[in-house]
Write a protein that holds these residues in place. Sequence first.
Motif, mmCIF file in Angstrom:
data_model
loop_
_atom_site.group_PDB
_atom_site.id
_atom_site.type_symbol
_atom_site.label_atom_id
_atom_site.label_comp_id
_atom_site.label_asym_id
_atom_site.label_seq_id
_atom_site.Cartn_x
_atom_site.Cartn_y
_atom_site.Cartn_z
ATOM 1 N N GLU A 70 0.858 -1.191 0.000
ATOM 2 C CA GLU A 70 0.000 0.000 0.000
ATOM 3 C C GLU A 70 0.892 1.237 0.000
ATOM 4 O O GLU A 70 1.525 1.576 1.007
ATOM 5 N N ILE A 71 0.953 1.884 -1.143
ATOM 6 C CA ILE A 71 1.732 3.113 -1.309
ATOM 7 C C ILE A 71 1.020 4.198 -0.490
ATOM 8 O O ILE A 71 -0.144 4.516 -0.774
ATOM 9 N N THR A 72 1.717 4.723 0.508
ATOM 10 C CA THR A 72 1.038 5.557 1.501
ATOM 11 C C THR A 72 1.722 6.916 1.683
ATOM 12 O O THR A 72 2.918 6.969 1.994
ATOM 13 N N TYR A 73 0.958 7.968 1.481
ATOM 14 C CA TYR A 73 1.449 9.355 1.645
ATOM 15 C C TYR A 73 2.675 9.666 0.794
ATOM 16 O O TYR A 73 3.443 10.587 1.116
ATOM 17 N N VAL A 93 0.002 -7.203 -6.153
ATOM 18 C CA VAL A 93 -1.121 -6.259 -6.192
ATOM 19 C C VAL A 93 -0.644 -4.961 -5.542
ATOM 20 O O VAL A 93 -0.129 -4.986 -4.419
ATOM 21 N N VAL A 94 -0.797 -3.870 -6.274
ATOM 22 C CA VAL A 94 -0.348 -2.589 -5.732
ATOM 23 C C VAL A 94 -1.570 -1.701 -5.451
ATOM 24 O O VAL A 94 -2.398 -1.447 -6.318
ATOM 25 N N ILE A 95 -1.621 -1.283 -4.194
ATOM 26 C CA ILE A 95 -2.729 -0.468 -3.693
ATOM 27 C C ILE A 95 -2.192 0.922 -3.414
ATOM 28 O O ILE A 95 -1.056 1.062 -2.960
ATOM 29 N N VAL A 96 -2.996 1.935 -3.689
ATOM 30 C CA VAL A 96 -2.625 3.289 -3.259
ATOM 31 C C VAL A 96 -3.576 3.708 -2.141
ATOM 32 O O VAL A 96 -4.791 3.541 -2.245
ATOM 33 N N ASP A 119 -3.491 -1.211 -8.894
ATOM 34 C CA ASP A 119 -4.584 -2.183 -9.043
ATOM 35 C C ASP A 119 -5.829 -1.723 -8.289
ATOM 36 O O ASP A 119 -6.958 -1.972 -8.724
ATOM 37 N N ILE A 120 -5.591 -1.109 -7.128
ATOM 38 C CA ILE A 120 -6.700 -0.735 -6.241
ATOM 39 C C ILE A 120 -6.426 0.650 -5.654
ATOM 40 O O ILE A 120 -5.305 0.933 -5.221
ATOM 41 N N ILE A 121 -7.457 1.500 -5.628
ATOM 42 C CA ILE A 121 -7.365 2.713 -4.816
ATOM 43 C C ILE A 121 -8.142 2.402 -3.538
ATOM 44 O O ILE A 121 -9.356 2.176 -3.568
ATOM 45 N N ALA A 122 -7.420 2.348 -2.423
ATOM 46 C CA ALA A 122 -8.051 2.043 -1.142
ATOM 47 C C ALA A 122 -8.819 3.265 -0.642
ATOM 48 O O ALA A 122 -8.433 4.403 -0.936
#
Length: 217
Positions: A70-73, A93-96, A119-122
């Motif tokens: 989860e790419i965060t901030y 799976v790459v989530i932002v 893949d996903i925008i959280a």
Amino acid sequence: MIDLHTHTLFSDGCLLPSELVYRAKVKGYTAVGIADHVDFSTIDFVIPRIAKIAKQLTSYYQILVVPCAEITYVPPKQIAEAVATARTLGAKVVIVHGETPAEIVPGGTNLSGILAGADIIAHPGEISESDVKLAIQKNVLLEITSKNGHCKGDPHVAKLCKKLGAKMIFNTDTHSPENLIDEKGVKKILKYSKLTWNDFLQMQENAMLLLEGIKHQ
Ligand SMILES: [Zn+2]
Ligand SMILES: [Zn+2]
């Protein structure tokens, strides 16, 4: 249950990957994604370790463990580079970490994540119609979450996705064992978001299709 958004001690979760995965298995999960928070200070430390343990736990505990991130901030201008780096390091799976109503995430994070081909925008919070349309074009899944605080954005996300035909995915964003979910918990979130059981099944199908895509990588 397929749940592609959980955290471990490698970020701010409270369990080791091994315990998290075993607890998920006992709860009846068939697949779990470990998506620890990363920025450019931790990305190369965290992802290879998660990828390594995911392989071992998949084989010994017989539950599919997916190395995610989860790419965060990360500053929006660096998100594309972060998504690409995460994939290179082994995140399947790459989530932002999107613009949740529970925090002050930098504006433009949802859009940059979509453009970067995450893949996903959280927890995308008050995502705009134009961003949802772009997510459809880029085949990016928008998250419905059961996580406290983040879930306040679910009704808006659900409404726009249904209106425009965008694909959603259901995740728990588990940080501690009680966040792992069962049918009752899922139904509570569905009701809050004005979604149906069929919508949930569609979200699980979307998760499955994402995993199918990974198999062929
Ligand atoms: Zn997040
Ligand atoms: Zn998270």
